[in-house]
Design an enzyme around this catalytic site. Sequence first.
Site, PDB file in Angstrom:
ATOM      1  CG  ASP A  29      -1.962   0.918   0.953  1.00 56.93           C
ATOM      2  OD1 ASP A  29      -3.012   0.681   1.110  1.00 56.93           O
ATOM      3  OD2 ASP A  29      -1.746   2.412   0.924  1.00 56.93           O
ATOM      4  CG  ASN A  85     -12.233  -0.442   3.337  1.00 54.47           C
ATOM      5  OD1 ASN A  85     -12.606   0.183   4.252  1.00 54.47           O
ATOM      6  ND2 ASN A  85     -10.859  -0.837   3.340  1.00 54.47           N
ATOM      7  CG  HIS A  96      -8.468  -3.076  -2.471  1.00 50.61           C
ATOM      8  ND1 HIS A  96      -9.596  -2.728  -3.161  1.00 50.61           N
ATOM      9  CD2 HIS A  96      -8.244  -2.560  -1.594  1.00 50.61           C
ATOM     10  CE1 HIS A  96      -9.916  -1.501  -2.645  1.00 50.61           C
ATOM     11  NE2 HIS A  96      -8.940  -1.495  -1.327  1.00 50.61           N
ATOM     12  CG  HIS A  98      -6.667  -2.905   2.826  1.00 55.88           C
ATOM     13  ND1 HIS A  98      -6.060  -1.774   2.794  1.00 55.88           N
ATOM     14  CD2 HIS A  98      -7.797  -2.391   2.099  1.00 55.88           C
ATOM     15  CE1 HIS A  98      -6.532  -0.769   1.961  1.00 55.88           C
ATOM     16  NE2 HIS A  98      -7.808  -1.162   1.540  1.00 55.88           N
TER      17      HIS A  98
HETATM   18 ZN   LIG Z   1      -8.509  -0.341   0.387  1.00 50.32          ZN
END
Ligand SMILES: [Zn+2]
Length: 112
Positions: A29, A85, A96, A98
Site C-alpha cells: 500500500d 472495504n 481488494h 488489505h
Molecule cells: Zn482499500
Amino acid sequence: MDCIFCKIIKKELPADIVYEGKDIIGFKDLNPEAPVHLLFVPKKHLEWKDDFSQEDLLLLANLISAAKSVAKEQNISEACKLIFNIGKTGHIPHIHLHLLGGWTKDVPKHNI
Ligand SMILES: [Zn+2]
Ligand SMILES: [Zn+2]
C-alpha cells in the site's frame, strides 16, 4: 477503464509487488497504516455485488489464501488483520483485501 489497480496489474503503473499468481497480485500500500500493509487484488476487475458467480467466489477465497500465505512468509501471521472495504467507504471499487500487521508492541485498537 480508468482503474488504478487495473493499471498496476497491466504494469502501466509501478508497484512494489510482493505476490503474483495466475489470478491475483499483491503489492505494498502506498500509504501504509501499519508496519506491513499490503493489498491483494484479483487480476480481473471485480466489484462488490449481490450475486457473485462461483468463479468470482473462488477468486475471493484465493485472495484470502494468498494474503494468508504472504502473512506467513513475512512472519506476521501471529497478529495481522485482513480487511475488505465495501460500499461508500471512499474506496477504489476494484475489490481488494488489505493485510495489516508487523506491529512490534501491542496491536492498535483504533483500526478495528
Ligand atoms: Zn482499500
Ligand atoms: Zn480494476
